[in-house]
Write a protein that holds these residues in place. Sequence first.
Motif, PDB file in Angstrom:
ATOM      1  N   PHE A  82     123.792  -7.893   2.063  1.00 34.75           N
ATOM      2  CA  PHE A  82     124.401  -6.899   2.945  1.00 34.75           C
ATOM      3  C   PHE A  82     125.561  -6.222   2.249  1.00 34.75           C
ATOM      4  CE2 PHE A  82     122.245  -9.945   5.973  1.00 34.75           C
ATOM      5  CZ  PHE A  82     121.451  -8.917   6.593  1.00 34.75           C
ATOM      6  N   ASP A  83     125.617  -4.810   2.472  1.00 32.65           N
ATOM      7  CA  ASP A  83     126.597  -4.070   1.960  1.00 32.65           C
ATOM      8  C   ASP A  83     127.708  -3.529   2.943  1.00 32.65           C
ATOM      9  OD1 ASP A  83     125.845  -4.024  -1.026  1.00 32.65           O
ATOM     10  OD2 ASP A  83     123.967  -3.106   0.012  1.00 32.65           O
ATOM     11  N   ASP A  84     127.030  -3.379   4.117  1.00 34.50           N
ATOM     12  CA  ASP A  84     128.139  -2.996   5.181  1.00 34.50           C
ATOM     13  C   ASP A  84     127.497  -3.359   6.406  1.00 34.50           C
ATOM     14  OD1 ASP A  84     129.943  -1.307   6.439  1.00 34.50           O
ATOM     15  OD2 ASP A  84     128.864   0.679   6.060  1.00 34.50           O
ATOM     16  N   PHE A  85     128.314  -3.122   7.509  1.00 33.90           N
ATOM     17  CA  PHE A  85     127.887  -3.622   8.901  1.00 33.90           C
ATOM     18  C   PHE A  85     128.492  -2.531   9.909  1.00 33.90           C
ATOM     19  CE2 PHE A  85     129.889  -5.404  13.124  1.00 33.90           C
ATOM     20  CZ  PHE A  85     128.392  -5.837  13.542  1.00 33.90           C
ATOM     21  N   VAL A  86     127.524  -2.343  10.941  1.00 26.77           N
ATOM     22  CA  VAL A  86     127.837  -1.475  11.899  1.00 26.77           C
ATOM     23  C   VAL A  86     127.682  -2.079  13.374  1.00 26.77           C
ATOM     24  CG1 VAL A  86     127.184   0.979  13.020  1.00 26.77           C
ATOM     25  CG2 VAL A  86     127.284   0.639  10.477  1.00 26.77           C
ATOM     26  N   HIS A  87     128.709  -2.026  14.125  1.00 21.19           N
ATOM     27  CA  HIS A  87     128.577  -2.523  15.491  1.00 21.19           C
ATOM     28  C   HIS A  87     127.275  -1.691  16.560  1.00 21.19           C
ATOM     29  CE1 HIS A  87     129.952  -3.116  19.741  1.00 21.19           C
ATOM     30  NE2 HIS A  87     128.959  -3.849  19.780  1.00 21.19           N
ATOM     31  N   PHE A  88     126.345  -2.315  16.890  1.00 17.68           N
ATOM     32  CA  PHE A  88     125.442  -1.717  17.625  1.00 17.68           C
ATOM     33  C   PHE A  88     125.945  -2.036  18.955  1.00 17.68           C
ATOM     34  CE2 PHE A  88     121.638  -2.377  20.577  1.00 17.68           C
ATOM     35  CZ  PHE A  88     121.146  -1.044  20.465  1.00 17.68           C
ATOM     36  N   PRO A  89     126.133  -1.085  19.833  1.00 19.90           N
ATOM     37  CA  PRO A  89     126.754  -1.049  21.341  1.00 19.90           C
ATOM     38  C   PRO A  89     125.906  -1.482  22.424  1.00 19.90           C
ATOM     39  CG  PRO A  89     126.745   1.271  20.617  1.00 19.90           C
ATOM     40  CD  PRO A  89     126.016   0.544  19.385  1.00 19.90           C
ATOM     41  N   GLY A  90     124.625  -1.633  22.200  1.00 21.49           N
ATOM     42  CA  GLY A  90     123.790  -1.855  23.401  1.00 21.49           C
ATOM     43  C   GLY A  90     122.707  -0.832  23.713  1.00 21.49           C
ATOM     44  N   PHE A  91     121.742  -1.236  24.319  1.00 21.15           N
ATOM     45  CA  PHE A  91     120.849  -0.187  24.945  1.00 21.15           C
ATOM     46  C   PHE A  91     120.115  -0.729  26.092  1.00 21.15           C
ATOM     47  CE2 PHE A  91     116.698   2.179  24.809  1.00 21.15           C
ATOM     48  CZ  PHE A  91     117.233   3.287  24.360  1.00 21.15           C
ATOM     49  N   PRO A  92     119.635   0.079  27.100  1.00 22.80           N
ATOM     50  CA  PRO A  92     118.917  -0.550  28.380  1.00 22.80           C
ATOM     51  C   PRO A  92     117.765  -1.562  27.817  1.00 22.80           C
ATOM     52  CG  PRO A  92     119.482   1.729  28.548  1.00 22.80           C
ATOM     53  CD  PRO A  92     119.782   1.532  26.999  1.00 22.80           C
ATOM     54  N   GLY A  93     117.807  -2.511  28.552  1.00 22.00           N
ATOM     55  CA  GLY A  93     116.681  -3.645  28.167  1.00 22.00           C
ATOM     56  C   GLY A  93     116.946  -4.814  27.292  1.00 22.00           C
ATOM     57  N   LEU A  94     118.245  -4.554  26.774  1.00 19.63           N
ATOM     58  CA  LEU A  94     118.686  -5.636  25.706  1.00 19.63           C
ATOM     59  C   LEU A  94     119.671  -6.231  26.389  1.00 19.63           C
ATOM     60  CD1 LEU A  94     118.694  -3.456  22.311  1.00 19.63           C
ATOM     61  CD2 LEU A  94     116.606  -4.963  23.131  1.00 19.63           C
ATOM     62  N   PRO A  95     119.472  -7.595  26.568  1.00 19.09           N
ATOM     63  CA  PRO A  95     120.448  -8.625  27.176  1.00 19.09           C
ATOM     64  C   PRO A  95     121.631  -8.973  26.562  1.00 19.09           C
ATOM     65  CG  PRO A  95     118.579 -10.022  26.659  1.00 19.09           C
ATOM     66  CD  PRO A  95     118.281  -8.471  26.017  1.00 19.09           C
TER      67      PRO A  95
END
Length: 327
Positions: free
Chosen positions: A60-73
Amino acid sequence: MKFHETDIKKIAIFRALQLGDMLCIIPAMRALRYAYPTAHITLFGLPWAKSFTDRFSSYFDDFVHFPGFPGLPEQPFNAAETVKFLTGVQGRYDLLLQMQGNGTVINPMMELFGAAHTGGFYTPDDFVANTETFLPYPDYGPEPQRHVLLMEHLGIPEKGLALEFPVTAQDEDDLAALQLPLQKGKYVCIHPGSRGAWRQWPTENFAALADYCAEQGYQPVITGTGPEVPIVEEVISKMKSEAINSAGKTNLGAMGVLIKNSRLLVSNCTGVSHMASAFQTPSVVISMDGEPERWGPVNAQLHRTINWLQTPDFNLVKKELVELMRK
């Protein structure tokens, strides 16, 4: 390969899950990196996974925080943050791979990222952008193998199913700083915790196996994270022998070194079981989730996975431990 190397400069991987889940995609990432050695690969994941991409910097060269989405617990959904995230990643990637799961919730969202190409898993009755690059979800076999199958679907050759967990000199120093009275290969790690209470084997059973290991001349080390301290203390309170309590004292790297140098590991089916698999440290893994074939270590000789929901027999678990001790 379905995409020529010269056309794929930026790749994003979507997998916003915990440690054990992340370790299981490393064989697929190894194959992906070999196929696209100069591509810039970014992980979209949970906040903790920044340290994961740092540890696996060869993939991996980079990381981006995914802040969530409806239906993902896995984390709370914040609409404003998700819109900001989507705006920031819009159209930036040549290839976006959905490696979260079967795609029932994720795949429609994937199209909002605006990647030139998308791929991943799907189920026949749900949305899929392109069956040439999406694989019907293989609801069978070990988790690492499922993701390798996705790579093969994309025309990327397999590079083995072995897990990895790189350790650094800093990890060694972090463990040494704790000054635990341990000798390499002369202790066993007992890890009674897990992220869900329903996945935890009874503490009295862990205590009994720890006592057996002590009788065989091995020092029991009861491990755990900070939130798992009460469980660890409960195990120790039920033991007859003396144990070392390392719960809440080790960071992830130091925990890795601890498992690497141990005679064996006894645990629930959690992230530490995949760490033991990476180090080829023998292990006894108690599966409480009903999916031992999926989440248990691949090497069944070195790692013994017991489906407790199917066979709730303490003597069977102890028998597996005894056999590993004798080898």
